[in-house]
Design a protein around this motif. Structure first.
Motif, short mmCIF file in Angstrom:
data_model
loop_
_atom_site.label_atom_id
_atom_site.label_comp_id
_atom_site.label_asym_id
_atom_site.label_seq_id
_atom_site.Cartn_x
_atom_site.Cartn_y
_atom_site.Cartn_z
N LEU A 38 0.82 -1.21 0.00
CA LEU A 38 0.00 0.00 0.00
C LEU A 38 0.86 1.26 0.00
CD1 LEU A 38 -2.83 -1.02 2.50
CD2 LEU A 38 -3.00 -0.80 0.01
N THR A 39 2.06 1.15 0.52
CA THR A 39 2.99 2.29 0.48
C THR A 39 3.54 2.50 -0.93
OG1 THR A 39 3.64 1.90 2.78
CG2 THR A 39 5.12 3.25 1.44
N GLN A 40 3.78 1.40 -1.64
CA GLN A 40 4.35 1.48 -2.97
C GLN A 40 3.31 1.83 -4.03
OE1 GLN A 40 6.21 -2.31 -3.66
NE2 GLN A 40 7.39 -2.22 -1.75
N MET A 60 -7.88 -5.33 6.82
CA MET A 60 -8.73 -4.15 6.92
C MET A 60 -8.08 -3.04 7.76
SD MET A 60 -11.24 -4.84 4.97
CE MET A 60 -12.21 -3.37 5.36
N GLU A 61 -7.32 -3.41 8.78
CA GLU A 61 -6.60 -2.39 9.54
C GLU A 61 -5.66 -1.61 8.64
OE1 GLU A 61 -4.33 -2.66 13.05
OE2 GLU A 61 -5.83 -3.81 14.16
N GLU A 62 -4.94 -2.31 7.81
CA GLU A 62 -3.98 -1.64 6.93
C GLU A 62 -4.69 -0.81 5.86
OE1 GLU A 62 -0.74 -1.41 7.51
OE2 GLU A 62 -1.32 -2.47 9.35
N LEU A 63 -5.79 -1.30 5.34
CA LEU A 63 -6.57 -0.52 4.37
C LEU A 63 -7.11 0.75 5.03
CD1 LEU A 63 -8.56 -3.34 2.54
CD2 LEU A 63 -6.53 -2.13 1.72
N GLY A 64 -7.51 0.64 6.30
CA GLY A 64 -8.00 1.81 7.02
C GLY A 64 -6.92 2.85 7.25
N GLN A 102 -11.67 0.78 11.01
CA GLN A 102 -11.76 1.99 11.83
C GLN A 102 -10.59 2.10 12.80
OE1 GLN A 102 -15.76 0.97 13.13
NE2 GLN A 102 -16.57 2.82 12.18
N VAL A 103 -10.16 0.98 13.36
CA VAL A 103 -9.02 0.98 14.26
C VAL A 103 -7.75 1.42 13.53
CG1 VAL A 103 -7.47 -0.49 15.61
CG2 VAL A 103 -9.93 -0.73 15.85
N GLY A 104 -7.53 0.86 12.34
CA GLY A 104 -6.35 1.24 11.57
C GLY A 104 -6.34 2.71 11.22
N ALA A 105 -7.49 3.25 10.84
CA ALA A 105 -7.58 4.67 10.49
C ALA A 105 -7.39 5.54 11.73
CB ALA A 105 -8.92 4.95 9.83
#
Length: 358
Positions: free
Chosen positions: A18-20, A59-63, A225-228
């Motif tokens: 997701l960073t790249q 989902m945490e990382e997507l958030g 939501q936690v990730g965001a």
């Protein structure tokens, strides 16, 4: 409640990709290199055979990155609904593509501002050939630019609420994109006027399936939501360290420290609630409805509060287009209402305990 080493490695791999890759360009590497779309799909249908905890990590990382990828609508809602029906023919035909990410699905479900099966008024009447003709309107359908390949529709029959497979380009089907506050999560309104639908599973079991899918969706959304919220806190702490007022970083002022500490407690409390729901989904399905309701309520309110603090502690820059603070704030508002607001899920908890709410 601890994640395994493999799940932590999954987190690192997802974050690196997701960073790249930004926005929708991340879909191909996530699905081909990591198998993100098929984490919860059984191996017999081409998936990884994982569970809710694997989805939680994704989902945490997507958030964190406010990713617009269609994992929630396709990999959670559509996959969950297909598996819940137990329709092996449909699963064998549709799940491999969904697991590989070569097709994207969505579940058209909500009506009248509600995700409760009782609110469904869309009707399905039998047609010649064993199918049904479906008429009604569906709101808040998770979408993606370019449309979806697999469309599942909840409709009411003489036997009760049932699930149907409808071709997105079939006669009598129209999709209307809607303008949302949160521009990172595409939604649409689907209109059906005598559209042909293929029934999935046992007629009348759709309400029970939707309740289970709602719990899975709330569990996955809570992780997002936690990730965001965690990312909001990280950005705010970094700003408090670097922003100087009166000759010192604003993070050194006690009032700011207290607000950051309160935000940290909210994030960690939300993380516990979200993980609790994921563990329940994998290990104690009977406890899932309660755990999912807790997670959706706690994580929605925590994310909204932390996103609000992010804007407050950033000052004027927090409300400009140049900074991401407003994007997190809008995601918090939209996610808080998705699948029902916190008050609705607290009412579910109260009903399960034999209490009433006012």
């Amino acid at each position: 409640m601890r994640l395994t080493q493999e799940q932590e490695e999954l987190r690192s791999a997802v974050r690196a990709l997701l960073t790249q890759h930004h926005h929708y360009s991340a879909w191909a590497p996530l699905t081909t290199q990591i198998g993100a779309a098929g984490l919860a799909v059984p191996g017999e249908y081409g998936g990884a055979g994982g569970g809710a905890r694997d989805v939680h990590v994704l989902m945490e990382e997507l958030g964190r990155s406010l990713s617009p990828l269609p994992c929630l609508g396709s990999s959670v809602l559509t996959v969950g609904a297909l598996l819940a029906t137990g329709d092996r023919e449909a699963c064998g035909r549709l799940l491999p593509g969904l697991a590989a990410g070569t097709s994207v699905g969505t579940l058209a479900w909500a009506e009248q501002g509600s995700w409760d099966p009782e609110a469904i008024r869309t009707e399905a009447v039998p047609s010649f050939g064993g199918g049904h003709l479906i008429t009604g309107a569906k709101e808040y359908v998770l979408d993606r630019p370019g449309g979806v390949d697999v469309l599942l529709v909840a409709a009411r029959t003489a036997h009760g609420v049932s699930l149907f497979e409808v071709a997105p380009d079939a006669a009598g089907v129209r999709c209307e994109p809607v303008v949302t506050m949160d521009e990172t999560r595409a939604q649409a309104r689907w209109l059906l006027d005598g559209a042909e639908g293929r029934p999935l599973g046992v007629a009348g079991d759709g309400g029970r399936h939707l309740e289970h899918v709602r719990d899975l969706a709330c569990t996955a959304l809570a992780a997002e939501q936690v990730g965001a919220a965690e990312r909001c806190l990280e950005l705010t702490v970094e700003h408090a360290r670097n922003r100087v007022q009166f000759g010192r970083p604003i993070g050194s002022f006690q009032a700011v420290k207290h607000r950051l500490a309160d935000a940290y407690v909210l994030v960690e409390s939300a993380r516990s609630a979200a993980l609790g729901a994921a563990f329940a989904a994998d290990e104690d399905p009977v406890a899932l409805p309660r755990a999912a309701a807790v997670a959706k309520s706690v994580c929605s309110e925590a994310f909204s509060a932390v996103a609000g603090e992010m804007i407050q502690l950033h000052g004027g820059i927090g409300i400009t287009w140049e900074h991401d603070a407003h994007r997190y704030f809008k995601r918090a508002h939209g996610a808080g209402e998705l699948f029902g607001p916190p008050a609705r899920h607290r009412a579910r908890l109260a009903a399960g305990l034999g209490l009433t709410t006012h």
